[in-house]
Write a protein that holds these residues in place. Structure first.
Motif, PDB file in Angstrom:
ATOM      1  N   PRO A 189       4.047 -40.055  -5.390  1.00 52.00           N
ATOM      2  CA  PRO A 189       5.140 -40.350  -4.461  1.00 52.00           C
ATOM      3  C   PRO A 189       5.795 -39.124  -3.823  1.00 52.00           C
ATOM      4  N   ASN A 190       5.754 -37.976  -4.472  1.00 49.70           N
ATOM      5  CA  ASN A 190       6.450 -36.807  -3.932  1.00 49.70           C
ATOM      6  C   ASN A 190       5.508 -35.763  -3.328  1.00 49.70           C
ATOM      7  N   ALA A 191       4.254 -36.134  -3.109  1.00 54.92           N
ATOM      8  CA  ALA A 191       3.304 -35.202  -2.491  1.00 54.92           C
ATOM      9  C   ALA A 191       3.568 -35.120  -0.991  1.00 54.92           C
ATOM     10  N   GLN A 215     -21.722 -38.959  -4.151  1.00 56.67           N
ATOM     11  CA  GLN A 215     -20.552 -39.491  -3.445  1.00 56.67           C
ATOM     12  C   GLN A 215     -19.283 -39.189  -4.235  1.00 56.67           C
ATOM     13  N   PHE A 216     -18.228 -38.902  -3.480  1.00 61.52           N
ATOM     14  CA  PHE A 216     -16.929 -38.620  -4.074  1.00 61.52           C
ATOM     15  C   PHE A 216     -15.879 -39.505  -3.439  1.00 61.52           C
ATOM     16  N   ASP A 217     -14.985 -40.032  -4.255  1.00 56.29           N
ATOM     17  CA  ASP A 217     -13.755 -40.632  -3.754  1.00 56.29           C
ATOM     18  C   ASP A 217     -12.701 -40.459  -4.829  1.00 56.29           C
ATOM     19  N   GLY A 218     -11.470 -40.703  -4.468  1.00 60.84           N
ATOM     20  CA  GLY A 218     -10.422 -40.522  -5.454  1.00 60.84           C
ATOM     21  C   GLY A 218      -9.054 -40.450  -4.828  1.00 60.84           C
ATOM     22  N   SER A 219      -8.098 -39.978  -5.624  1.00 64.01           N
ATOM     23  CA  SER A 219      -6.728 -39.886  -5.138  1.00 64.01           C
ATOM     24  C   SER A 219      -5.975 -38.787  -5.870  1.00 64.01           C
ATOM     25  N   ILE A 220      -4.987 -38.256  -5.162  1.00 65.81           N
ATOM     26  CA  ILE A 220      -4.072 -37.290  -5.753  1.00 65.81           C
ATOM     27  C   ILE A 220      -3.034 -38.125  -6.492  1.00 65.81           C
ATOM     28  N   VAL A 221      -3.054 -38.066  -7.806  1.00 64.17           N
ATOM     29  CA  VAL A 221      -2.234 -38.969  -8.617  1.00 64.17           C
ATOM     30  C   VAL A 221      -0.945 -38.331  -9.114  1.00 64.17           C
ATOM     31  N   ALA A 222      -0.867 -37.009  -9.079  1.00 69.77           N
ATOM     32  CA  ALA A 222       0.366 -36.350  -9.520  1.00 69.77           C
ATOM     33  C   ALA A 222       0.605 -35.103  -8.688  1.00 69.77           C
ATOM     34  N   TYR A 223       1.858 -34.919  -8.340  1.00 66.71           N
ATOM     35  CA  TYR A 223       2.338 -33.732  -7.624  1.00 66.71           C
ATOM     36  C   TYR A 223       3.728 -33.482  -8.193  1.00 66.71           C
ATOM     37  N   ASP A 224       3.760 -32.734  -9.287  1.00 69.51           N
ATOM     38  CA  ASP A 224       4.988 -32.580 -10.064  1.00 69.51           C
ATOM     39  C   ASP A 224       5.499 -31.151 -10.017  1.00 69.51           C
ATOM     40  N   TYR A 225       6.757 -31.005  -9.645  1.00 69.30           N
ATOM     41  CA  TYR A 225       7.426 -29.708  -9.610  1.00 69.30           C
ATOM     42  C   TYR A 225       8.531 -29.754 -10.649  1.00 69.30           C
ATOM     43  N   ALA A 226       8.420 -28.913 -11.678  1.00 71.79           N
ATOM     44  CA  ALA A 226       9.359 -28.981 -12.796  1.00 71.79           C
ATOM     45  C   ALA A 226       9.590 -27.591 -13.379  1.00 71.79           C
TER      46      ALA A 226
END
Length: 157
Positions: free
Chosen positions: A31-33, A65-76
């Motif tokens: 959500p925060n990417a 073949q490649f597919d996927g998703s960016i599942v985390a974008y965490d700044y801490a």
């Protein structure tokens, strides 16, 4: 010199029967990417494979073949320091996780579903908006993820 014919000097271990690759857009579900990350990550992944293999990029149904998703974008906060008896972040860490589904149509045993992760540390005075605006900072982190994906899929590391 004779051998099996699948070794190359760039570190890949690609079966000669594999001639094409396809990469679907790596979506962002974190959500925060930042909005730019989907397109940039996908294009950087394609570019990396084109630079480091002789495989031909096809729109879909490649031999690999490649597919996927960016599942985390965490700044801490990453390193907590005491300043005047108050706990403060000494540095902050951006962690990016990408879930990848890899299909090898020539060798199903080589296929995988895996989450790849990398991070970068930044001064605590730099907020996530400043990091997002620093194109090279985010790209350093994503390039580590891309290298790991490449190594797992075609270098067998």
């Amino acid at each position: 010199m004779t051998g099996c014919g699948v070794y190359s000097f760039n570190g890949t271990n690609i079966d000669p029967a594999i001639r094409t690759f396809s990469i679907q857009t790596i979506q962002t579900t974190a959500p925060n990417a930042p909005a730019f990350l989907t397109q940039r990550f996908t294009e950087d992944l394609k570019d990396y494979f084109q630079r480091n293999t002789s495989l031909k990029l096809v729109p879909r149904d490649g031999d690999i073949q490649f597919d996927g998703s960016i599942v985390a974008y965490d700044y801490a906060p990453a390193a907590i320091q005491k300043v005047n008896n108050v706990d403060l972040a000494g540095s902050s860490r951006l962690t990016i996780q990408v879930k990848v589904r890899f299909v090898n149509s020539k060798d199903e045993k080589a296929s995988f579903d895996q989450v790849f992760q990398s991070f970068g540390d930044f001064p605590s005075t730099q907020d996530v908006a400043a990091v997002n605006n620093d194109q090279t900072a985010v790209r350093k982190i994503t390039s580590n993820v891309i290298t790991d994906i490449f190594n797992k899929s075609v270098a067998n590391w």
